[in-house]
Design a protein around this motif. Structure first.
Motif, PDB file in Angstrom:
ATOM      1  N   LYS A   1       0.844  -1.200   0.000  1.00 28.26           N
ATOM      2  CA  LYS A   1       0.000   0.000   0.000  1.00 28.26           C
ATOM      3  C   LYS A   1       0.877   1.248   0.000  1.00 28.26           C
ATOM      4  CE  LYS A   1      -3.791   2.197   2.493  1.00 28.26           C
ATOM      5  NZ  LYS A   1      -4.702   2.111   3.649  1.00 28.26           N
ATOM      6  N   THR A   2       1.968   1.202   0.792  1.00 26.45           N
ATOM      7  CA  THR A   2       2.881   2.346   0.844  1.00 26.45           C
ATOM      8  C   THR A   2       3.512   2.588  -0.511  1.00 26.45           C
ATOM      9  OG1 THR A   2       3.381   1.873   3.156  1.00 26.45           O
ATOM     10  CG2 THR A   2       4.919   3.297   1.984  1.00 26.45           C
ATOM     11  N   ALA A   3       3.977   1.494  -1.166  1.00 24.42           N
ATOM     12  CA  ALA A   3       4.629   1.627  -2.464  1.00 24.42           C
ATOM     13  C   ALA A   3       3.664   2.193  -3.497  1.00 24.42           C
ATOM     14  CB  ALA A   3       5.166   0.276  -2.918  1.00 24.42           C
ATOM     15  N   SER A   4       2.436   1.695  -3.494  1.00 22.63           N
ATOM     16  CA  SER A   4       1.468   2.169  -4.488  1.00 22.63           C
ATOM     17  C   SER A   4       1.095   3.629  -4.235  1.00 22.63           C
ATOM     18  CB  SER A   4       0.212   1.285  -4.471  1.00 22.63           C
ATOM     19  OG  SER A   4      -0.411   1.310  -3.206  1.00 22.63           O
ATOM     20  N   VAL A   5       1.047   4.030  -2.962  1.00 26.87           N
ATOM     21  CA  VAL A   5       0.770   5.428  -2.647  1.00 26.87           C
ATOM     22  C   VAL A   5       1.909   6.314  -3.164  1.00 26.87           C
ATOM     23  CG1 VAL A   5       0.607   7.101  -0.764  1.00 26.87           C
ATOM     24  CG2 VAL A   5      -0.718   4.988  -0.669  1.00 26.87           C
ATOM     25  N   ILE A   6       3.145   5.839  -2.947  1.00 27.18           N
ATOM     26  CA  ILE A   6       4.295   6.602  -3.424  1.00 27.18           C
ATOM     27  C   ILE A   6       4.256   6.716  -4.943  1.00 27.18           C
ATOM     28  CG2 ILE A   6       6.816   6.555  -3.660  1.00 27.18           C
ATOM     29  CD1 ILE A   6       6.923   5.295  -0.868  1.00 27.18           C
ATOM     30  N   GLN A   7       3.931   5.623  -5.627  1.00 27.61           N
ATOM     31  CA  GLN A   7       3.867   5.629  -7.090  1.00 27.61           C
ATOM     32  C   GLN A   7       2.800   6.601  -7.590  1.00 27.61           C
ATOM     33  OE1 GLN A   7       3.271   1.495  -7.906  1.00 27.61           O
ATOM     34  NE2 GLN A   7       5.406   0.949  -7.537  1.00 27.61           N
ATOM     35  N   ARG A   8       1.671   6.661  -6.899  1.00 27.23           N
ATOM     36  CA  ARG A   8       0.620   7.606  -7.296  1.00 27.23           C
ATOM     37  C   ARG A   8       1.001   9.047  -6.954  1.00 27.23           C
ATOM     38  NH1 ARG A   8      -2.731   3.597  -4.962  1.00 27.23           N
ATOM     39  NH2 ARG A   8      -3.055   4.906  -3.128  1.00 27.23           N
ATOM     40  N   PHE A   9       1.802   9.167  -5.886  1.00 29.48           N
ATOM     41  CA  PHE A   9       2.190  10.497  -5.415  1.00 29.48           C
ATOM     42  C   PHE A   9       3.245  11.138  -6.322  1.00 29.48           C
ATOM     43  CE2 PHE A   9       5.171  12.973  -2.686  1.00 29.48           C
ATOM     44  CZ  PHE A   9       4.322  14.023  -2.373  1.00 29.48           C
ATOM     45  N   GLU A  10       4.076  10.314  -6.998  1.00 32.90           N
ATOM     46  CA  GLU A  10       5.202  10.841  -7.783  1.00 32.90           C
ATOM     47  C   GLU A  10       4.785  11.869  -8.832  1.00 32.90           C
ATOM     48  OE1 GLU A  10       8.508   9.195 -10.940  1.00 32.90           O
ATOM     49  OE2 GLU A  10       8.007   7.911  -9.231  1.00 32.90           O
ATOM     50  N   PRO A  11       3.801  11.551  -9.708  1.00 36.13           N
ATOM     51  CA  PRO A  11       3.435  12.565 -10.708  1.00 36.13           C
ATOM     52  C   PRO A  11       2.850  13.837 -10.088  1.00 36.13           C
ATOM     53  CG  PRO A  11       1.909  10.701 -10.785  1.00 36.13           C
ATOM     54  CD  PRO A  11       3.045  10.293  -9.916  1.00 36.13           C
ATOM     55  N   ILE A  12       2.131  13.701  -8.979  1.00 30.94           N
ATOM     56  CA  ILE A  12       1.578  14.883  -8.301  1.00 30.94           C
ATOM     57  C   ILE A  12       2.721  15.751  -7.787  1.00 30.94           C
ATOM     58  CG2 ILE A  12       0.177  15.660  -6.348  1.00 30.94           C
ATOM     59  CD1 ILE A  12      -1.404  13.032  -6.599  1.00 30.94           C
ATOM     60  N   TYR A  13       3.717  15.071  -7.209  1.00 38.94           N
ATOM     61  CA  TYR A  13       4.879  15.772  -6.654  1.00 38.94           C
ATOM     62  C   TYR A  13       5.628  16.513  -7.763  1.00 38.94           C
ATOM     63  CZ  TYR A  13       9.309  16.363  -4.113  1.00 38.94           C
ATOM     64  OH  TYR A  13      10.438  16.883  -3.517  1.00 38.94           O
ATOM     65  N   VAL A  14       5.875  15.828  -8.890  1.00 40.90           N
ATOM     66  CA  VAL A  14       6.613  16.431 -10.001  1.00 40.90           C
ATOM     67  C   VAL A  14       5.852  17.644 -10.543  1.00 40.90           C
ATOM     68  CG1 VAL A  14       7.509  16.086 -12.338  1.00 40.90           C
ATOM     69  CG2 VAL A  14       7.794  14.295 -10.618  1.00 40.90           C
ATOM     70  N   LYS A  15       4.533  17.507 -10.691  1.00 43.42           N
ATOM     71  CA  LYS A  15       3.731  18.640 -11.176  1.00 43.42           C
ATOM     72  C   LYS A  15       3.803  19.817 -10.207  1.00 43.42           C
ATOM     73  CE  LYS A  15      -0.024  16.122 -12.034  1.00 43.42           C
ATOM     74  NZ  LYS A  15      -1.409  15.798 -12.452  1.00 43.42           N
ATOM     75  N   ALA A  16       3.817  19.514  -8.910  1.00 44.91           N
ATOM     76  CA  ALA A  16       3.913  20.585  -7.909  1.00 44.91           C
ATOM     77  C   ALA A  16       5.252  21.303  -8.026  1.00 44.91           C
ATOM     78  CB  ALA A  16       3.746  20.004  -6.507  1.00 44.91           C
ATOM     79  N   VAL A  17       6.326  20.523  -8.250  1.00 44.22           N
ATOM     80  CA  VAL A  17       7.656  21.118  -8.409  1.00 44.22           C
ATOM     81  C   VAL A  17       7.683  22.021  -9.638  1.00 44.22           C
ATOM     82  CG1 VAL A  17      10.070  20.638  -8.957  1.00 44.22           C
ATOM     83  CG2 VAL A  17       8.891  19.296  -7.206  1.00 44.22           C
ATOM     84  N   LEU A  18       7.119  21.539 -10.748  1.00 41.84           N
ATOM     85  CA  LEU A  18       7.088  22.341 -11.978  1.00 41.84           C
ATOM     86  C   LEU A  18       6.290  23.625 -11.776  1.00 41.84           C
ATOM     87  CD1 LEU A  18       6.532  19.497 -14.643  1.00 41.84           C
ATOM     88  CD2 LEU A  18       8.662  20.718 -14.106  1.00 41.84           C
ATOM     89  N   ALA A  19       5.242  23.537 -10.973  1.00 36.21           N
ATOM     90  CA  ALA A  19       4.425  24.723 -10.710  1.00 36.21           C
ATOM     91  C   ALA A  19       5.164  25.729  -9.836  1.00 36.21           C
ATOM     92  CB  ALA A  19       3.120  24.307 -10.034  1.00 36.21           C
ATOM     93  N   VAL A  20       6.028  25.226  -8.946  1.00 37.53           N
ATOM     94  CA  VAL A  20       6.754  26.105  -8.019  1.00 37.53           C
ATOM     95  C   VAL A  20       7.975  26.744  -8.686  1.00 37.53           C
ATOM     96  CG1 VAL A  20       8.147  26.082  -5.889  1.00 37.53           C
ATOM     97  CG2 VAL A  20       5.942  24.917  -5.956  1.00 37.53           C
TER      98      VAL A  20
END
Length: 619
Positions: free
Chosen positions: A226-245
């Motif tokens: 569950k942790t791994a799948s959450v991290i995998q789903r979180f990665e694109p959100i994180y990258v988009k947030a970085v690009l926005a910042v």
């Protein structure tokens, strides 16, 4: 082949980078360094771009990955003329990427090595009795095979001639060879000792225990925690947030921190490197694969990483009794006879009588006493009552206590005491006079006792579910140290018991081995099947104890606990490195090269930390 090509180009990039450092002519130096970055990183960057495109199409929304951040950082460094740092960024990032793949594949290889152990050929008897060597895939149920000394058993079956000493480590993880004889079951993938034996095939090649082990482990590889799948789903959100910042970071330099535009652009590129979540993405998967791999080699098979992660969260485990907590077959525990009979002779007569019956109690009595050669062949079996036979002018009877009307009160009292202990009592009479009793019981497994003790020490409530009478169930439970017993349970009621437990002690695991356990196994948060159980139970379970050894539950729980702890350590480390690099960047105390070294170094530490689970645990 494709991966080898990428590594060759990477090495060419390294050589070109070194050459670029040695050249002082500015244009040639810049050209070599840019070429080094392109040659060394094109494969990794291309993978990242393609993965982004595929994920975006699949999810129908922009889903970037960390490779995109690295590509942007490298392009930005080249744009401001930091050719050396751009090349170093790509070299370290690509090198770390290849090392990550190697280290992660190490844990996968521990599992997929099972495939290489799969038997390929078999020596099959033809209709004329001759032998032919054929592929295992063409074997049919009923075929008769010859297994030579030192050879691999090609498929599951039973021995029909000869004896064997089999190394079953590939199946159970147990290194001590098993001695087997005619009628015993053998498993494909095990290794024969110094004898030769014949066997009959009982399962097709894709239904063997070995094949199911491989299928389950392959399934587990593709099922993240569950942790791994959450991290995998979180990665694109994180990258988009970085690009926005990024625009905010770029503008904050000149307007808030009073940097020059050149400095702000450089620090924005360093920021890109610092916040790349490589270590975060690698926090869970290597640890999960390593844990599954290690347990598979020790006879505990998980169908998915989430079940391994959930094991440490359990509040209760419900156990089927017969065949799970107990051996599944009765054995003689007590025998008492009056003083005026020849016990040795009487037990020989009893054994001779029981040899004419196939009842489980009869088998237990025959196994307990020495082999009898008393010539009794005419034995009358009254179903539900017992056996009667004539021998040398006397009538011998073995049966339930209820069958006998006139019994010494001492025998009645002793029988009642033994019954309260959960034992089945039979009386022995000569000419209608009860002269002895024999008590039998399906005894608890030694591995069950150690498992129950472990669970209780870790605040996991063991619960016994049995169809036996309350008295019998409580007797076995008392021997094991189980305080909660649900007795007189019909097969279809087991699901209700599990659901009832879930209302107060979720999550709950269920351990069983029979068809009637399958619904409860499917409804529990973690279903655990015994390796000797029915195919249905194994199919619906989430975990299989190949060797039927409940002490391996303690081992699995230890690995689960350690795995979850390692994942938390990895997450904290990865986020700490990101925060540290961002702070150092704001203070202008780091550059691209140091940022990459710290960042990719933390990624490798995270992966190596996860691989600690490949070291065998001891329960």
């Amino acid at each position: 082949m494709k991966k080898n090509k990428a590594i060759i180009f990477y090495m060419l990039g390294v050589i070109t980078f070194i050459g670029g450092l040695l050249i002082t002519q500015p244009i040639a130096r810049a050209a070599l360094l840019v070429f080094a970055a392109i040659v060394a990183g094109y494969q990794v960057i291309a993978e990242g771009i393609m993965a982004t495109i595929q994920a975006t199409r699949k999810r129908r929304r922009f889903s970037p990955n960390i490779h995109l951040l690295m590509a942007l950082a490298a392009l930005g460094a080249i744009a401001i003329g930091s050719f050396e740092e751009a090349a170093m960024l790509i070299l370290i990032f690509a090198g770390a990427h290849f090392l990550e793949e190697y280290v992660e594949n190490k844990s996968r290889k521990e599992i997929t090595a099972l495939l290489a152990m799969a038997p390929q050929e078999a020596r099959r008897y033809t209709d004329t009795g001759a032998l032919e060597v054929v592929p295992v895939t063409v074997l049919n149920i009923g075929d008769q095979l010859q297994i030579l000394n030192g050879a691999q058993v090609p498929t599951d079956g039973v021995i029909i001639a000869g004896t064997a000493s089999l190394n079953e480590a590939a199946i159970s993880g147990e290194s001590i060879p098993r001695e087997k004889q005619t009628g015993d079951e053998v498993f494909g993938g095990t290794i024969n000792g110094k004898s030769t034996f014949d066997m009959r095939v009982t399962k097709s090649s894709d239904e063997t225990v070995f094949a199911k082990i491989v299928q389950m482990v392959q399934s587990a590889q593709d099922s993240p925690t569950k942790t791994a799948s959450v991290i995998q789903r979180f990665e694109p959100i994180y990258v988009k947030a970085v690009l926005a910042v990024l625009p905010i970071v770029l503008l904050a330099g000149p307007f808030l921190l009073h940097w020059s535009w050149a400095t702000s652009i450089y620090r924005t590129i360093v920021f890109l490197v610092a916040v790349s979540p490589c270590a975060l993405a690698a926090s869970a998967v290597p640890a999960t694969l390593s844990g599954i791999s290690s347990l598979a080699r020790q006879g505990v098979l998980f169908k998915g990483g989430s079940y391994l992660a959930n094991l440490t969260q359990l509040k209760a485990i419900a156990f089927d009794k017969t065949g799970t907590l107990t051996e599944g077959v009765p054995v003689v525990t007590d025998s008492e006879f009056v003083s005026d009979v020849d016990e040795a002779t009487l037990t020989q007569i009893i054994t001779a009588m029981e040899m004419q019956s196939n009842h489980p109690l009869a088998n237990a009595i025959v196994s307990h006493y020495s082999k009898s050669d008393v010539p009794i062949t005419d034995v009358h079996n009254e179903i539900g009552k017992g056996l009667t036979a004539e021998y040398q002018g006397h009538t011998y009877t073995i049966g339930k206590p209820q069958r006998f009307k006139q019994v010494d009160p001492a025998f009645r009292k002793r029988a009642a005491t033994l019954s309260k202990q959960g034992k089945t009592v039979v009386f022995v009479a000569v000419d209608q006079r009860v002269v002895g009793l024999i008590a039998l019981m399906d005894q608890a497994k030694s591995s069950a006792k150690s498992a129950i003790n472990y669970l209780k020490r870790h605040d996991i409530q063991p619960v016994m579910i049995t169809g036996d009478a309350q008295q019998t169930g409580e007797a076995v439970a008392a021997d094991l140290g189980i305080e909660q017993v649900v007795a007189n349970v019909m097969p279809e009621q087991k699901v209700a018991v599990v659901r009832e437990l879930q209302t107060t002690m979720r999550p709950v695991a269920m351990v069983g081995d029979g068809v009637n356990d399958a619904p409860a196994l499917a409804n529990a948060e973690v279903g655990i099947a015994m390796g000797s159980g029915t195919d249905v139970a194994i199919d619906v379970a989430d975990v299989v104890l190949v060797e039927n050894d409940l002490s391996r539950l303690a081992l699995a729980h230890q690995v689960s606990t350690k795995m979850n702890r390692i994942v938390i350590e990895n997450l904290l480390l990865s986020m700490a490195v990101v925060v540290m690099l961002v702070v150092l960047n704001v203070l202008q105390l780091t550059n691209i090269a140091w940022g990459v070294m710290f960042h990719e170094g933390s990624t490798l530490i995270v992966i190596l930390n996860g691989l600690r689970l490949l070291i065998p645990q001891r329960a």
